[in-house]
Design a protein around this motif. Structure first.
Motif, PDB file in Angstrom:
ATOM      1  N   HIS A   1       0.921  -1.193   0.226  1.00 47.81           N
ATOM      2  CA  HIS A   1       0.237  -0.069  -0.015  1.00 47.81           C
ATOM      3  C   HIS A   1       0.934   1.064   0.062  1.00 47.81           C
TER       4      HIS A   1
ATOM      5  N   CYS B   1      -6.545  -3.369  -0.606  1.00 50.37           N
ATOM      6  CA  CYS B   1      -7.942  -2.889  -0.301  1.00 50.37           C
ATOM      7  C   CYS B   1      -7.566  -1.333  -0.661  1.00 50.37           C
TER       8      CYS B   1
ATOM      9  N   GLU C   1     -10.023   2.512   0.509  1.00 52.25           N
ATOM     10  CA  GLU C   1     -10.974   3.358   1.063  1.00 52.25           C
ATOM     11  C   GLU C   1     -11.065   4.576   0.423  1.00 52.25           C
TER      12      GLU C   1
ATOM     13  N   GLN D   1     -15.453   1.565   0.256  1.00 54.71           N
ATOM     14  CA  GLN D   1     -14.281   0.524   0.655  1.00 54.71           C
ATOM     15  C   GLN D   1     -14.413  -0.426  -0.317  1.00 54.71           C
TER      16      GLN D   1
ATOM     17  N   PHE E   1     -11.812  -3.396  -3.126  1.00 54.52           N
ATOM     18  CA  PHE E   1     -10.559  -4.001  -3.474  1.00 54.52           C
ATOM     19  C   PHE E   1     -10.399  -3.800  -4.895  1.00 54.52           C
TER      20      PHE E   1
ATOM     21  N   ASP F   1      -6.853  -1.268   5.874  1.00 53.98           N
ATOM     22  CA  ASP F   1      -6.790  -2.766   5.850  1.00 53.98           C
ATOM     23  C   ASP F   1      -8.059  -3.493   6.574  1.00 53.98           C
ATOM     24  N   ASP F   2      -8.269  -4.514   5.706  1.00 51.75           N
ATOM     25  CA  ASP F   2      -9.635  -5.408   6.266  1.00 51.75           C
ATOM     26  C   ASP F   2      -9.337  -7.023   6.125  1.00 51.75           C
TER      27      ASP F   2
ATOM     28  N   LEU G   1     -11.844  -8.655   3.530  1.00 53.37           N
ATOM     29  CA  LEU G   1     -11.512  -8.117   2.214  1.00 53.37           C
ATOM     30  C   LEU G   1     -10.260  -8.855   2.035  1.00 53.37           C
ATOM     31  N   ASP G   2      -9.265  -9.145   2.810  1.00 53.72           N
ATOM     32  CA  ASP G   2      -7.795  -9.614   2.553  1.00 53.72           C
ATOM     33  C   ASP G   2      -7.949 -10.811   2.174  1.00 53.72           C
TER      34      ASP G   2
ATOM     35  N   ILE H   1      -9.220 -10.965  -1.423  1.00 53.30           N
ATOM     36  CA  ILE H   1      -8.151 -10.403  -2.350  1.00 53.30           C
ATOM     37  C   ILE H   1      -7.102 -11.422  -2.562  1.00 53.30           C
TER      38      ILE H   1
ATOM     39  N   THR I   1     -16.763  -2.813  -4.718  1.00 54.32           N
ATOM     40  CA  THR I   1     -16.700  -1.621  -3.858  1.00 54.32           C
ATOM     41  C   THR I   1     -18.242  -1.736  -3.230  1.00 54.32           C
TER      42      THR I   1
ATOM     43  N   ASP J   1     -18.780 -10.385   4.396  1.00 50.92           N
ATOM     44  CA  ASP J   1     -19.006  -9.113   3.989  1.00 50.92           C
ATOM     45  C   ASP J   1     -20.305  -8.765   3.824  1.00 50.92           C
TER      46      ASP J   1
END
Lengths: 413, 122
Positions: free
Chosen positions: A101, A125, A127, A132, A134, A163-164, A167-168, A171, A196, A389
Motif C-alpha cells: 500500500h 484494499c 478506502e 471501501q 479492493f 486494511d480489512d 477483504l484480505d 483478495i 466496492t 462481508d
C-alpha cells in the motif's frame, strides 16, 4: 501422503501441480494481514517457494503454512521495497504479487515487470470517500492499460492505510487464482477486478451465529467472524477431518481423524480468544435454530441447502448461503422481512434435486475421499469472504447483493 | 452496450417507456450473450420469464448465436435465469434500465444470466 493431501485439486482437468511445485514466487507486502493470507493459501495450494519482502508477517499464519506443507520454503526479508537495488531479492521468480500500500513499491514493480517481462499481480484494499473495497489487476508486458494508474497507491511511502481481514481473504484468493493461472499458462483476467461497497462500522452487538458446515467455507467464514469481532458462534458438522481436506481446510493441519466442528471451534477460540461452540451433528428438519440470530450455510449438498432455506423462512431467520466448485461459487442472502425468494428457490434447487430422484433430503454420507468432486482453496476463501462481508453490510443497514463468482470470467463477479 | 447512461426504466418519463427492449441472455459469466430486440408494444406487461423462453425457443439464429443458445440451455439445466442476481418474477419493465448508444439512440436493456449454482463448500 503429499499426493493425498493435494488429491482434490489434482482431479481438476488440466491441472499441473509440477508447475506449482517448482515455482518461485515473489511477494511484496506491508505491515498488515494481506501478504500473510496469501502465503498461507499458497502453501495449501502447494506453491513451495516464496520470497516475501514485508516489514512483518503474521506468525500464526506462517506457522500454519509450514505445518500444512512440509516442502514450504519461505524467505522473509523484513523491510519495504523502496529502491531498485532490492531487485535481486526476486531473481528467478516466475512472478511477483504486489500486495503493498505504498506507491513507490507499486511503480518500481511495474517498471521491473515491464523491463524484465515478469508478471506482476497487484491486489489491495482501498478506502475512498464513503466507499471501501479492493482492486486486483494482473500486469504482463504489453498490457500498459490506463487501469495501471488505478493500481498505484496515492501515498508514495509506507504509511497508515485501510486494511480489512475479510477483504484480505478475498483478495488473497483472487491473487492466488491469477498466480495459478500464470504458472499453469492459463488465461488471466483482462480487466481490473473491482469490488466496492459503502463503508461499514464495527458492530456493537454480539449476535448469536450458527455456521453449518465446518469445511473450507466454514473455516473462512469462522475466520471472517473473528475479524469482525464476533465471539460467540456455533459450528455444526458431523464429519471428521481427512487428509484430502488439507489442500483447502487450513486450520486442520494436525487434526486428521478429529471432528471438524470441534477442531475449528477450538482453534478459533485459541487464536482469537473467542467463545465458540461445536456440534458434531447433521443439520436436519429437527435442528432447533431458534436461539440463533443468523445462519451461515456452508454445506456441500443441495438437499441440506433446501432444508436450511425452508427452516430459515419458517423461523424468520436471516440466511447467508454459500456454494463453491473448483472455479465458481455463489453467495445468496435471504432476509425474512423482504419476502424475497430463499436461496433454494432463487437457485432452482428443487428442480435440480427433483431430477436426481432422491427420495430423502439427507443423502447418504460418504467419505470425502470417495467423492471425486475437485476442490481448491481459492474459491472457498473468496466465497466465504463475500459471505461475511454480506453479513457486515446487513448489520450496517446496507442491502447486501447476491454474488456470483466465476474464476474464468474477466470481471469475476 | 458500451458507454451507456443507465437509469431504471420504471423511473423514466412515460414517453421513454416507448422504447425498444434489448434482452440479452448470457450463459454464466460470459461477457456477451444472445441479443433479442422487442419493439414497443410487444413486451409491455409481459412476464420477463416468458420473453426469455420466447427468445430461447426462436429457431433462426446464426451459427454463433446458436452456440450461445446451446450454452444457455446447458447452463439452465440444473440452473436458473437471473437478472442482476435476482429472480425474474415480474414484467420486463420492472428489470429494465434505460440506456443509450454512443449515437444517442435510447433503448431499455435487460441483462439475463443463466447461472448454474455450485454445490460444494467442504
Amino acid at each position: 501422503m503429499r499426493m493425498k493431501r493435494l488429491d482434490r485439486q489434482l482431479r481438476i482437468e488440466g491441472w499441473n501441480q509440477d508447475t506449482l511445485d517448482n515455482a518461485k514466487v515473489g511477494v511484496v507486502g506491508d505491515a498488515d494481514l494481506l501478504a500473510s493470507h496469501y502465503l498461507l493459501s499458497a502453501s495449501a495450494l502447494g506453491i513451495n517457494r516464496l520470497i516475501v519482502l514485508a516489514p512483518s508477517l503474521n506468525k500464526t499464519f506462517v506457522d500454519i503454512a509450514k505445518k500444512l506443507n512440509s516442502r514450504f520454503n519461505l524467505t522473509h526479508i523484513e523491510g519495504f521495497y523502496t529502491h531498485p537495488v532490492l531487485d535481486e531479492i526476486f531473481n528467478g521468480c516466475n512472478l511477483i504479487a504486489d500486495l503493498s500500500h505504498y506507491g513507490l513499491a507499486n511503480k518500481l514493480l511495474l517498471q521491473k515487470g515491464y523491463r524484465e517481462k515478469i508478471p506482476i499481480i497487484r491486489g489491495f484494499c482501498f478506502e475512498q470517500y464513503d466507499e471501501q473495497g479492493f482492486k486486483v489487476f494482473t500486469y504482463v508486458r504489453g498490457r500498459e492499460y490506463q487501469e495501471l494508474e488505478q493500481l498505484v497507491f496515492p501515498n508514495s511511502l509506507p504509511d497508515d492505510h485501510f486494511d480489512d481481514g475479510v477483504l484480505d481473504t478475498v483478495i488473497a484468493g483472487i491473487v492466488l487464482e491469477e498466480t495459478k493461472n500464470i504458472l499453469m499458462g492459463q488465461e488471466v483476467s483482462e480487466d481490473l477486478i473491482l469490488y466496492t461497497r459503502k463503508k461499514t462500522a464495527a458492530s456493537k452487538n454480539q449476535p448469536s451465529t450458527l455456521v453449518i458446515g465446518s469445511g473450507a467455507l466454514g473455516i473462512f467464514v469462522g475466520l471472517g467472524l473473528a475479524y469482525l469481532g464476533f465471539r460467540h458462534s456455533t459450528f455444526m458438522d458431523p464429519d471428521i477431518v481427512e487428509e484430502t481436506n488439507l489442500n483447502r481446510q487450513v486450520f486442520f493441519y494436525d487434526a486428521v481423524g478429529n471432528g471438524k466442528a470441534e477442531t475449528l471451534s477450538r482453534r478459533l477460540n485459541h487464536l482469537f480468544r473467542m467463545d465458540n461452540n461445536a456440534l458434531m451433528t447433521y443439520f436436519d428438519r429437527e435442528t432447533d435454530i431458534a436461539p440463533y440470530d443468523i445462519v451461515f450455510d456452508c454445506v456441500d449438498n443441495f438437499e441440506t441447502r433446501i432444508v436450511l432455506s425452508e427452516k430459515c423462512k419458517a423461523h424468520g431467520k436471516t440466511l447467508i448461503s454459500g456454494g463453491t466448485s473448483a472455479d465458481a461459487g455463489q453467495v445468496v442472502i435471504y432476509t425474512p422481512g423482504k419476502n424475497g425468494p430463499t436461496p433454494a428457490e432463487l437457485l432452482g434447487l428443487y428442480d435440480i434435486v427433483g431430477k436426481r430422484k432422491v427420495d430423502s433430503f439427507r443423502r447418504e454420507r460418504v467419505s470425502c475421499s470417495y467423492q471425486p468432486d475437485p476442490s481448491v482453496i481459492m474459491t472457498n476463501q473468496i466465497v466465504a469472504g463475500f459471505m461475511v462481508d454480506a453479513y457486515r453490510m446487513f448489520l450496517n443497514g446496507q442491502e447486501p447483493v447476491n454474488v456470483f463468482y466465476d474464476a474464468t470470467s474477466n470481471k469475476r463477479i | 452496450m458500451i458507454d451507456v447512461e443507465r437509469k431504471k426504466a420504471l423511473q423514466t418519463d412515460e414517453d421513454e417507456k416507448l422504447l425498444p427492449l434489448v434482452l440479452e441472455i448470457m450463459p454464466g459469466h460470459a461477457a456477451e450473450g444472445l441479443i433479442d430486440i422487442y419493439e414497443p408494444g410487444s413486451y409491455e406487461g409481459k412476464s420477463l420469464r416468458k420473453l426469455c423462453d420466447r427468445t430461447l425457443s426462436k429457431k433462426k439464429w446464426s451459427i454463433e448465436e446458436q452456440l450461445i443458445v446451446e450454452d444457455v440451455i446447458r447452463q439452465r439445466e440444473g440452473g436458473n435465469l437471473l437478472c442482476r442476481g435476482q429472480e425474474i418474477d415480474g414484467t420486463a419493465l420492472e428489470y429494465a434500465e434505460a440506456e443509450q448508444t454512443e449515437a444517442g439512440e435510447k433503448y431499455l436493456y435487460v441483462p439475463i444470466r443463466a447461472i448454474k449454482p455450485q454445490e460444494g463448500g467442504m
